[in-house]
Write an enzyme that holds these catalytic residues in place. Sequence first.
Site, PDB file in Angstrom:
ATOM      1  N   PRO A  11       4.319   2.028   7.516  1.00  0.00           N
ATOM      2  CA  PRO A  11       4.655   2.866   8.539  1.00  0.00           C
ATOM      3  C   PRO A  11       3.610   3.823   8.631  1.00  0.00           C
ATOM      4  CG  PRO A  11       5.894   3.538   6.427  1.00  0.00           C
ATOM      5  CD  PRO A  11       5.291   2.264   6.441  1.00  0.00           C
ATOM      6  N   ASN A  12       3.323   4.265  10.127  1.00  0.00           N
ATOM      7  CA  ASN A  12       2.157   5.197  10.664  1.00  0.00           C
ATOM      8  C   ASN A  12       0.890   4.568  10.355  1.00  0.00           C
ATOM      9  OD1 ASN A  12       3.878   7.311  11.078  1.00  0.00           O
ATOM     10  ND2 ASN A  12       4.360   7.502   8.844  1.00  0.00           N
ATOM     11  N   ARG A  19      -6.035  10.183  13.646  1.00  0.00           N
ATOM     12  CA  ARG A  19      -5.840  11.537  12.921  1.00  0.00           C
ATOM     13  C   ARG A  19      -6.177  11.361  11.323  1.00  0.00           C
ATOM     14  NH1 ARG A  19      -0.313  13.500  12.804  1.00  0.00           N
ATOM     15  NH2 ARG A  19      -1.084  15.061  11.618  1.00  0.00           N
ATOM     16  N   TYR A  24      -8.264   8.682   5.922  1.00  0.00           N
ATOM     17  CA  TYR A  24      -8.225   7.113   5.966  1.00  0.00           C
ATOM     18  C   TYR A  24      -9.301   6.738   6.847  1.00  0.00           C
ATOM     19  CZ  TYR A  24      -3.585   8.579   4.738  1.00  0.00           C
ATOM     20  OH  TYR A  24      -2.389   9.221   4.080  1.00  0.00           O
ATOM     21  N   ASN A  76      -0.121  -3.068   2.337  1.00  0.00           N
ATOM     22  CA  ASN A  76      -0.187  -1.630   2.336  1.00  0.00           C
ATOM     23  C   ASN A  76       1.081  -1.093   2.876  1.00  0.00           C
ATOM     24  OD1 ASN A  76      -0.800   1.132   2.589  1.00  0.00           O
ATOM     25  ND2 ASN A  76      -2.868   0.761   3.400  1.00  0.00           N
ATOM     26  N   ALA A  79       3.789   4.971   2.925  1.00  0.00           N
ATOM     27  CA  ALA A  79       4.456   5.984   2.226  1.00  0.00           C
ATOM     28  C   ALA A  79       5.917   5.253   1.775  1.00  0.00           C
ATOM     29  CB  ALA A  79       5.399   6.730   3.119  1.00  0.00           C
ATOM     30  N   GLU A 100      -1.743  -5.109  -3.809  1.00  0.00           N
ATOM     31  CA  GLU A 100      -1.344  -3.706  -3.269  1.00  0.00           C
ATOM     32  C   GLU A 100      -2.764  -3.304  -2.727  1.00  0.00           C
ATOM     33  OE1 GLU A 100       0.268  -1.123  -6.145  1.00  0.00           O
ATOM     34  OE2 GLU A 100       0.459   0.290  -4.720  1.00  0.00           O
ATOM     35  N   HIS A 102      -4.655   0.376  -0.460  1.00  0.00           N
ATOM     36  CA  HIS A 102      -4.545   1.654  -0.149  1.00  0.00           C
ATOM     37  C   HIS A 102      -5.883   2.077   0.278  1.00  0.00           C
ATOM     38  CE1 HIS A 102      -0.443   2.322  -1.340  1.00  0.00           C
ATOM     39  NE2 HIS A 102      -0.911   1.722  -2.611  1.00  0.00           N
ATOM     40  N   ARG A 109      -4.307  11.991  -5.164  1.00  0.00           N
ATOM     41  CA  ARG A 109      -3.816  13.015  -4.183  1.00  0.00           C
ATOM     42  C   ARG A 109      -2.492  13.771  -4.403  1.00  0.00           C
ATOM     43  NH1 ARG A 109      -3.116   9.447   1.337  1.00  0.00           N
ATOM     44  NH2 ARG A 109      -2.712  11.702   1.964  1.00  0.00           N
TER      45      ARG A 109
HETATM   46  O1  CA2 Z   1      -4.160   5.292   1.549  1.00  0.00           O
HETATM   47  C1  CA2 Z   1      -3.252   4.677   2.041  1.00  0.00           C
HETATM   48  O2  CA2 Z   1      -3.542   3.529   2.542  1.00  0.00           O
HETATM   49  C2  CA2 Z   1      -1.766   4.966   2.085  1.00  0.00           C
HETATM   50  O3  CA2 Z   1      -0.989   3.729   1.983  1.00  0.00           O
HETATM   51  C3  CA2 Z   1      -1.571   5.504   3.372  1.00  0.00           C
HETATM   52  C4  CA2 Z   1      -0.262   6.255   3.414  1.00  0.00           C
HETATM   53  C5  CA2 Z   1       0.136   7.201   2.292  1.00  0.00           C
HETATM   54  O4  CA2 Z   1       1.481   7.546   2.681  1.00  0.00           O
HETATM   55  C6  CA2 Z   1      -0.004   6.476   0.995  1.00  0.00           C
HETATM   56  O5  CA2 Z   1       0.080   7.372   0.027  1.00  0.00           O
HETATM   57  C7  CA2 Z   1      -1.491   6.120   0.880  1.00  0.00           C
HETATM   58  C8  CA2 Z   1      -0.141   6.984   4.938  1.00  0.00           C
HETATM   59  C9  CA2 Z   1      -0.470   6.309   6.184  1.00  0.00           C
HETATM   60  C10 CA2 Z   1      -0.251   7.227   7.363  1.00  0.00           C
HETATM   61  O6  CA2 Z   1      -1.653   6.941   8.065  1.00  0.00           O
HETATM   62  C11 CA2 Z   1      -1.787   7.860   8.944  1.00  0.00           C
HETATM   63  C12 CA2 Z   1      -2.998   7.634   9.730  1.00  0.00           C
HETATM   64  C13 CA2 Z   1      -3.597   8.277  10.489  1.00  0.00           C
HETATM   65  C14 CA2 Z   1      -2.764   9.357  10.958  1.00  0.00           C
HETATM   66  C15 CA2 Z   1      -1.548   9.566  10.260  1.00  0.00           C
HETATM   67  C16 CA2 Z   1      -1.036   8.866   9.272  1.00  0.00           C
END
Ligand code: CA2
Length: 144
Positions: A11-12, A19, A24, A76, A79, A100, A102, A109
């Site tokens: 997700p996301n 953003r 990221y 990946n 969340a 896995e 990330h 974090r």
């Molecule tokens: O670091 C990673 O790849 C995560 O899997 C990214 C997830 C986070 O919940 C994990 O703890 C670590 C979040 C991805 C959200 O991606 C966004 C990208 C741009 C703007 C907002 C969110």
Amino acid sequence: MTDTVFVLNGPNLNLLGTREPEIYGSDTLADIEAMLEEKARELSLAIDFRQTNHEGVLVDWLHEACRTGAKAVLLNAAAFTHTSIALLDAIKAIEPPVIEVHLSDPAKREPFRHLSYVSMAAADCVQGLGARGYAVALERAVQL
Ligand code: CA2
């Protein structure tokens, strides 16, 4: 026949590049897919690169990876990494090894990101390397 590696994104991650670049990076998910296609060619692999915002769809895709004889899965789970026993059970249930991935390093974090259900069954984990981590994970998939 060419080995296929499923690359599943949760997700996301479709919002990457729009953003939070300080966490990221500035690559979009399409940029990461293009970079990984190139890496897969070098390694003589095929990739099946996907993203969904839905937990059950990730479970279905893990089953599909097994059913279709994928060599490995890069996951990946975003969340869902920190919440999903359904994903943990699916990873345990399937044959192909799951690596896995990330972009950030969740261990550095917020405390709620320190628990990973995915890690409990994954064969390996690559985190904190940004987009390059996907390429590193693909190299590891070949070695498994
Ligand atoms: O670091 C990673 O790849 C995560 O899997 C990214 C997830 C986070 O919940 C994990 O703890 C670590 C979040 C991805 C959200 O991606 C966004 C990208 C741009 C703007 C907002 C969110």
